[in-house]
Design a protein around this motif. Structure first.
Motif, mmCIF file in Angstrom:
data_model
loop_
_atom_site.group_PDB
_atom_site.id
_atom_site.type_symbol
_atom_site.label_atom_id
_atom_site.label_comp_id
_atom_site.label_asym_id
_atom_site.label_seq_id
_atom_site.Cartn_x
_atom_site.Cartn_y
_atom_site.Cartn_z
ATOM 1 N N SER A 101 20.969 -73.183 -18.146
ATOM 2 C CA SER A 101 22.198 -72.638 -18.719
ATOM 3 C C SER A 101 22.035 -72.463 -20.219
ATOM 4 N N GLU A 119 23.310 -68.396 -15.877
ATOM 5 C CA GLU A 119 24.613 -67.792 -15.663
ATOM 6 C C GLU A 119 24.675 -66.374 -16.217
ATOM 7 N N GLN A 125 31.183 -60.456 -17.125
ATOM 8 C CA GLN A 125 32.281 -60.743 -16.205
ATOM 9 C C GLN A 125 33.557 -60.025 -16.655
ATOM 10 N N TYR A 185 31.106 -70.175 -17.370
ATOM 11 C CA TYR A 185 30.172 -71.090 -16.716
ATOM 12 C C TYR A 185 30.307 -72.463 -17.356
ATOM 13 N N ASP A 186 31.026 -73.344 -16.695
ATOM 14 C CA ASP A 186 31.240 -74.715 -17.157
ATOM 15 C C ASP A 186 31.395 -75.584 -15.916
ATOM 16 N N PRO A 187 30.311 -76.223 -15.459
ATOM 17 C CA PRO A 187 30.356 -77.006 -14.221
ATOM 18 C C PRO A 187 31.398 -78.120 -14.232
ATOM 19 N N PRO A 212 33.021 -67.685 -11.968
ATOM 20 C CA PRO A 212 31.920 -67.505 -12.924
ATOM 21 C C PRO A 212 30.546 -67.294 -12.288
ATOM 22 N N THR A 213 30.378 -67.627 -10.986
ATOM 23 C CA THR A 213 29.094 -67.423 -10.315
ATOM 24 C C THR A 213 29.337 -66.945 -8.889
ATOM 25 N N SER A 224 32.352 -61.401 -8.784
ATOM 26 C CA SER A 224 31.465 -62.018 -9.758
ATOM 27 C C SER A 224 30.192 -61.186 -9.864
ATOM 28 N N TYR A 226 26.021 -61.679 -10.461
ATOM 29 C CA TYR A 226 25.060 -62.748 -10.213
ATOM 30 C C TYR A 226 23.651 -62.177 -10.122
ATOM 31 N N TYR A 255 20.228 -63.849 -21.416
ATOM 32 C CA TYR A 255 20.738 -63.686 -20.064
ATOM 33 C C TYR A 255 19.852 -62.718 -19.291
#
Length: 292
Positions: A101, A119, A125, A185-187, A212-213, A224, A226, A255
């Motif tokens: 990430s 991500e 997005q 993207y923030d788990p 986000p994914t 999304s 991906y 990215y």
């Protein structure tokens, strides 16, 4: 004559040893079937390039000597983190990180020569949301407390949860003034514990989640962008060719410019949305970005 034959056999044996030698070490958490296939795909992708190197798949849990390789590729942020913790990365050998990430890259960038982020960028997005709802709509993004890494756009409003009493309070305010929620993207923020609440609250307000994914499509996100394993291999091949080839320069960490678009059409029907062709949308979004 016999001496000549022996010499020829020795040369053949030496050449075969050189041909079998792998110059790239790919390190995975474990030697799963998926990791083995990924390594094979990368080796096949390099075959017709100026650097047709062989790829050794190494298991993080086994002993290995990385000093004999020209390049090290890590699969996942946890792999890189463990190699650093165990002091197993030799000096002077470039490291290309995949499935890392951007946040992890900021933390370990001194150990990494180049990286392909795991991500999609928020800008991508947001562009997907615009392709669905129109560029004149306003969208919202939830963040934990730091918005400095997010894209600046006139039609994107950022809601730091740290400034509210709760996640739900921030989410309700966002949904009241936004056409859709753009997932970052923030788990931790989009954890298994939070995602159910986020989706339920969003759809109560008739507002969908973008990103986000890809994994969130099954959970209930509308759409999304991906990158598939094939997309990651394609970009890694370019990075390796640039770094090990005549150019001799690895691209800056970034990215992945290769990606697809996915829709949850059941969610689209529930919101009475006519979704565009995902292949065409992906082509249009890719044309708006510049590969570096």
């Amino acid at each position: 004559m016999e001496a000549v034959i022996r010499t020829c056999w020795a040369l053949l044996l030496y050449c075969s040893m050189i041909a079998a030698h792998a110059d790239i070490a790919m390190i995975a958490p474990s030697s799963t079937a998926q990791a083995q296939k990924f390594a094979q795909m990368l080796e096949a992708s390099l075959r017709d390039t100026p650097v047709p190197e062989k790829v050794d798949l190494l298991d993080l849990n086994t002993e290995f000597d990385l000093k004999k390789y020209r390049l090290i590729i890590t699969l996942s942020g946890s792999t890189l983190r463990q190699l650093i913790a165990d002091d197993r990365l030799p000096d002077g050998i470039p490291v290309v990180a995949s499935y890392l990430s951007k946040a992890e890259h900021r933390q370990y960038k001194s150990y990494v020569t180049s990286a392909v982020y795991s991500e999609a960028p928020l800008q991508r997005q947001l562009a997907l949301a615009e392709a669905i709802f129109g560029e004149n709509e306003v969208f919202g993004a939830l963040v934990a407390n730091d918005a400095s890494a997010l894209v600046s756009a006139d039609n994107l409003r950022v809601y730091p949860i740290a400034e509210y009493d709760s996640l739900n309070h921030a989410l309700v305010e966002l949904l009241g003034s936004s056409k859709a929620l753009i997932g970052v993207y923030d788990p931790e923020l989009y954890s298994a514990e939070n995602i159910k609440s986020i989706l339920i609250t969003s759809y109560r307000h008739n507002r969908p989640l973008i990103g986000p994914t890809q994994a969130y499509l099954k959970a209930g996100a509308l759409a999304s962008t991906y990158s598939t394993p094939e997309d990651v291999v394609k970009r890694l091949s370019e990075v390796i060719t640039s770094g090990l080839g005549e150019q001799g320069r690895f691209p800056a960490s970034n990215y992945n410019p290769y990606f697809s678009v996915g829709f949850n059409r059941q969610v689209g029907r529930s919101l009475n949305l006519l979704l565009p062709d995902p292949v065409e949308v992906a082509r249009r979004l890719r044309s708006q970005e510049v590969i570096q």
